[in-house]
Motif scaffolding. Structure first.
Motif, PDB file in Angstrom:
ATOM      1  N   LEU A 147       2.534  59.564  41.376  1.00  0.00           N
ATOM      2  CA  LEU A 147       2.966  60.827  41.976  1.00  0.00           C
ATOM      3  C   LEU A 147       2.262  61.084  43.307  1.00  0.00           C
ATOM      4  N   ILE A 148       0.956  60.841  43.347  1.00  0.00           N
ATOM      5  CA  ILE A 148       0.195  61.059  44.576  1.00  0.00           C
ATOM      6  C   ILE A 148       0.744  60.192  45.707  1.00  0.00           C
ATOM      7  N   VAL A 149       0.943  58.910  45.418  1.00  0.00           N
ATOM      8  CA  VAL A 149       1.438  57.979  46.443  1.00  0.00           C
ATOM      9  C   VAL A 149       2.867  58.335  46.844  1.00  0.00           C
ATOM     10  N   GLY A 150       3.726  58.550  45.846  1.00  0.00           N
ATOM     11  CA  GLY A 150       5.122  58.845  46.131  1.00  0.00           C
ATOM     12  C   GLY A 150       5.307  60.120  46.936  1.00  0.00           C
ATOM     13  N   LEU A 151       4.625  61.184  46.523  1.00  0.00           N
ATOM     14  CA  LEU A 151       4.779  62.465  47.207  1.00  0.00           C
ATOM     15  C   LEU A 151       4.166  62.442  48.605  1.00  0.00           C
ATOM     16  N   THR A 152       3.084  61.698  48.760  1.00  0.00           N
ATOM     17  CA  THR A 152       2.494  61.565  50.097  1.00  0.00           C
ATOM     18  C   THR A 152       3.465  60.876  51.044  1.00  0.00           C
ATOM     19  N   MET A 153       4.145  59.841  50.555  1.00  0.00           N
ATOM     20  CA  MET A 153       5.109  59.142  51.390  1.00  0.00           C
ATOM     21  C   MET A 153       6.318  60.019  51.709  1.00  0.00           C
ATOM     22  N   VAL A 154       6.622  60.934  50.802  1.00  0.00           N
ATOM     23  CA  VAL A 154       7.742  61.846  51.033  1.00  0.00           C
ATOM     24  C   VAL A 154       7.403  62.873  52.110  1.00  0.00           C
ATOM     25  N   PHE A 155       6.222  63.456  52.033  1.00  0.00           N
ATOM     26  CA  PHE A 155       5.904  64.612  52.873  1.00  0.00           C
ATOM     27  C   PHE A 155       5.044  64.310  54.104  1.00  0.00           C
ATOM     28  N   SER A 156       4.356  63.170  54.122  1.00  0.00           N
ATOM     29  CA  SER A 156       3.496  62.877  55.276  1.00  0.00           C
ATOM     30  C   SER A 156       4.334  62.531  56.508  1.00  0.00           C
ATOM     31  N   PRO A 157       4.104  63.194  57.635  1.00  0.00           N
ATOM     32  CA  PRO A 157       4.850  62.889  58.866  1.00  0.00           C
ATOM     33  C   PRO A 157       4.459  61.537  59.462  1.00  0.00           C
ATOM     34  N   GLU A 158       3.350  60.960  59.000  1.00  0.00           N
ATOM     35  CA  GLU A 158       2.894  59.672  59.523  1.00  0.00           C
ATOM     36  C   GLU A 158       3.572  58.488  58.850  1.00  0.00           C
ATOM     37  N   VAL A 164      11.739  57.069  62.177  1.00  0.00           N
ATOM     38  CA  VAL A 164      12.467  57.995  61.305  1.00  0.00           C
ATOM     39  C   VAL A 164      11.833  58.030  59.919  1.00  0.00           C
ATOM     40  N   LYS A 165      12.058  59.118  59.222  1.00  0.00           N
ATOM     41  CA  LYS A 165      11.598  59.262  57.842  1.00  0.00           C
ATOM     42  C   LYS A 165      12.759  58.849  56.951  1.00  0.00           C
ATOM     43  N   SER A 166      12.555  57.837  56.146  1.00  0.00           N
ATOM     44  CA  SER A 166      13.657  57.320  55.343  1.00  0.00           C
ATOM     45  C   SER A 166      13.133  56.716  54.045  1.00  0.00           C
ATOM     46  N   ALA A 167      13.934  56.846  52.990  1.00  0.00           N
ATOM     47  CA  ALA A 167      13.580  56.265  51.684  1.00  0.00           C
ATOM     48  C   ALA A 167      14.124  54.850  51.585  1.00  0.00           C
ATOM     49  N   GLN A 168      13.991  54.087  52.654  1.00  0.00           N
ATOM     50  CA  GLN A 168      14.470  52.705  52.654  1.00  0.00           C
ATOM     51  C   GLN A 168      13.362  51.770  52.209  1.00  0.00           C
ATOM     52  N   THR A 169      13.772  50.655  51.652  1.00  0.00           N
ATOM     53  CA  THR A 169      12.830  49.634  51.227  1.00  0.00           C
ATOM     54  C   THR A 169      13.442  48.270  51.509  1.00  0.00           C
ATOM     55  N   THR A 170      12.686  47.224  51.261  1.00  0.00           N
ATOM     56  CA  THR A 170      13.163  45.860  51.502  1.00  0.00           C
ATOM     57  C   THR A 170      13.712  45.270  50.215  1.00  0.00           C
ATOM     58  N   ILE A 171      14.861  44.638  50.318  1.00  0.00           N
ATOM     59  CA  ILE A 171      15.470  44.000  49.151  1.00  0.00           C
ATOM     60  C   ILE A 171      16.025  42.652  49.594  1.00  0.00           C
ATOM     61  N   PRO A 172      15.838  41.599  48.811  1.00  0.00           N
ATOM     62  CA  PRO A 172      16.318  40.275  49.225  1.00  0.00           C
ATOM     63  C   PRO A 172      17.826  40.105  49.023  1.00  0.00           C
ATOM     64  N   PHE A 173      18.351  39.086  49.680  1.00  0.00           N
ATOM     65  CA  PHE A 173      19.736  38.635  49.485  1.00  0.00           C
ATOM     66  C   PHE A 173      20.800  39.570  50.059  1.00  0.00           C
ATOM     67  N   VAL A 174      20.424  40.550  50.878  1.00  0.00           N
ATOM     68  CA  VAL A 174      21.426  41.425  51.481  1.00  0.00           C
ATOM     69  C   VAL A 174      21.224  41.460  52.987  1.00  0.00           C
ATOM     70  N   LYS A 175      22.267  41.876  53.727  1.00  0.00           N
ATOM     71  CA  LYS A 175      22.187  41.942  55.178  1.00  0.00           C
ATOM     72  C   LYS A 175      21.100  42.921  55.603  1.00  0.00           C
ATOM     73  N   ASN A 176      20.280  42.503  56.574  1.00  0.00           N
ATOM     74  CA  ASN A 176      19.159  43.293  57.110  1.00  0.00           C
ATOM     75  C   ASN A 176      18.028  43.507  56.108  1.00  0.00           C
ATOM     76  N   GLY A 182      17.531  60.702  46.874  1.00  0.00           N
ATOM     77  CA  GLY A 182      16.981  59.377  47.159  1.00  0.00           C
ATOM     78  C   GLY A 182      15.467  59.365  47.134  1.00  0.00           C
ATOM     79  N   TRP A 183      14.868  60.413  47.696  1.00  0.00           N
ATOM     80  CA  TRP A 183      13.409  60.500  47.685  1.00  0.00           C
ATOM     81  C   TRP A 183      12.880  60.711  46.264  1.00  0.00           C
ATOM     82  N   ILE A 184      13.582  61.502  45.469  1.00  0.00           N
ATOM     83  CA  ILE A 184      13.171  61.708  44.071  1.00  0.00           C
ATOM     84  C   ILE A 184      13.215  60.375  43.321  1.00  0.00           C
ATOM     85  N   LEU A 185      14.287  59.615  43.556  1.00  0.00           N
ATOM     86  CA  LEU A 185      14.410  58.305  42.921  1.00  0.00           C
ATOM     87  C   LEU A 185      13.288  57.381  43.385  1.00  0.00           C
ATOM     88  N   PHE A 186      12.949  57.467  44.670  1.00  0.00           N
ATOM     89  CA  PHE A 186      11.857  56.649  45.204  1.00  0.00           C
ATOM     90  C   PHE A 186      10.534  56.965  44.499  1.00  0.00           C
TER      91      PHE A 186
END
Length: 419
Positions: A143-154, A180-192, A212-216
């Motif tokens: 929760l600490i890590v996830g919420l920090t990534m959600v709300f931290s502007p850095e 940009v602030k985005s709930a994107q991550t890296t996944i193999p076998f797909v474009k980009n 999306g952020w809640i799921l993250f």
């Protein structure tokens, strides 16, 4: 500390003051310093643990050479944690949000593991801290890590975009002009190689991004818990968890370095994460600490890391992967941890199922976690899987697991170029 001292000395144009500006220099210094601390001060800590009679409680499971380990000092994870934190505090940029989160994760799970080991030693209770309390601690960190990534502007990123030149069909990798602030991550076998968690919550309409952020955050909690427990289960043979974690650490350090440099990110066609290059310093200290600890933990071990170390190692790997947006690569990179996890789940589930059906529980493996299966002799235990019939020496099992770990690390990098 030293990072800020050198930053101050730059104002006076002192030769060498700019060395701390280079990630490669600070990473190398962190690795050497952590290795030195682990080897030199590790010996003193082991001697202190022996004087305090902080010895491992060993159950007789019928494994060759097992009972010889009785009384070997445990809680050696303190050596690893100390060897990580001191270089990071001296050489790291403590204003960097990623470095702060890694230090918090180290202290958080180190404390959780220490409490578990303390209960085992002080109360002579092999079970230690109750499982529900461990889960609560792991979920809390998630929760600490996830919420920090959600709300931290850095915590921002730049998405990689493929642009094809129509004339010569050459593909050029470019990036968005702004962070940009985005709930994107890296996944193999797909474009980009990008995947946005918001894709799975589009049914929520205008709340899709929030969903999306809640799921993250939920994925973060799951990854931290699963990886931490996997490392904990893997710590059953001398040097197994230590060496495997060091191999994973090298792979993650390379990913962090590439992802934190826009030129190298473009070459690999992966997202660029500003500020994440600071994590290379942390991971260098992590690798040095593990190599130094392996000096005493290699077969035959002079010290065990205990839950103080194993829970911390898994948590560090999980949080680090999440911060560099590579958590979906962990099933490949950390396959050894997850297979150890899965072997226990399969064994327990099959035992309960057959006991309910036949009145007597049956086994899939001769023993779990999986590494112990290879130590058991032939037909001494009724199980669906009997091979190998001849028990494999502990040192050989560990070495083979390391080799598999190296292969998994290579495969993980290869997946980034397969799409």
């Amino acid at each position: 500390m030293l990072y800020y001292l050198f930053d101050y000395l730059e104002k006076f144009d002192i030769p060498g003051a700019r060395l701390m500006d280079y990630i490669t220099f600070r990473s190398g210094a962190a690795l050497v310093l952590s290795l030195f601390i682990a080897i030199v001060f590790g010996r003193r800590i082991i001697d202190r643990l022996q004087l305090m009679q902080v010895g491992e409680i060993i159950r007789d499971l019928g494994l060759e050479g097992q009972m010889k380990k009785t009384g070997t000092p445990t809680m050696g994870g303190v050596i690893i944690i100390m060897s990580i934190l001191i270089p990071c505090l001296l050489i790291g940029n403590l204003s960097n949000v990623y470095m702060i989160l890694m230090i918090v994760a180290t202290l958080w799970l180190g404390t959780l593991g220490f409490l578990d080991d303390y209960i085992k030693v002080a109360r002579r209770d092999k079970d230690g801290l109750k499982g529900k309390f461990k889960i609560v601690g792991q979920v809390g960190l998630g929760l600490i890590v996830g919420l920090t990534m959600v709300f931290s502007p850095e915590v921002v990123m730049r998405e990689n975009i493929e642009v094809e030149n129509v004339e010569n069909h050459e593909v050029v990798i470019t990036y968005e002009p702004e962070n940009v602030k985005s709930a994107q991550t890296t996944i193999p076998f797909v474009k980009n190689n990008n995947f946005d968690y918001a894709y799975l919550t589009q049914w929520m309409g205008k709340y899709a991004v929030t969903g999306g952020w809640i799921l993250f955050v939920l994925v973060t909690i799951f990854v931290v818990t699963a990886t931490s427990n996997g490392a904990n289960l893997t710590d059953g043979l001398d040097g197994l968890a230590t060496g495997t974690s060091a191999i994973i650490g090298v792979a993650l350090a390379i990913m962090a370095y590439l992802g934190g440099n826009i030129i190298y990110s473009s070459y690999l066609n992966i997202m660029y994460i500003p500020g994440s290059e600071e994590l290379v310093v942390y991971m260098a200290a992590f690798i040095g600490a593990l190599i130094g600890f392996l000096w005493y933990n290699a077969y035959p071990a002079q010290v065990f890391m205990g839950d103080t170390g194993s829970l911390t190692l898994g948590g560090i790997i999980a949080v680090f992967a999440i911060l560099i947006r590579k958590e979906l690569l962990l099933p490949i990179l950390c396959a050894i941890f997850f297979i150890e996890d899965l072997s226990v789940i399969i064994q327990v589930a099959y035992f309960k199922l057959t006991k309910r059906k036949y009145g007597e529980g049956r086994r899939v493996f001769k023993m779990t976690p999986l590494h112990h299966h290879y130590q058991k002799a032939g037909n001494t235990v009724p199980a669906l899987i009997q091979r190998p019939f001849i028990p494999i020496p502990e040192s050989k099992i560990v070495t083979r697991f390391w080799i598999v770990g190296i292969m998994l690390a290579v495969i993980t990098f290869v997946t980034l170029k397969i799409r």
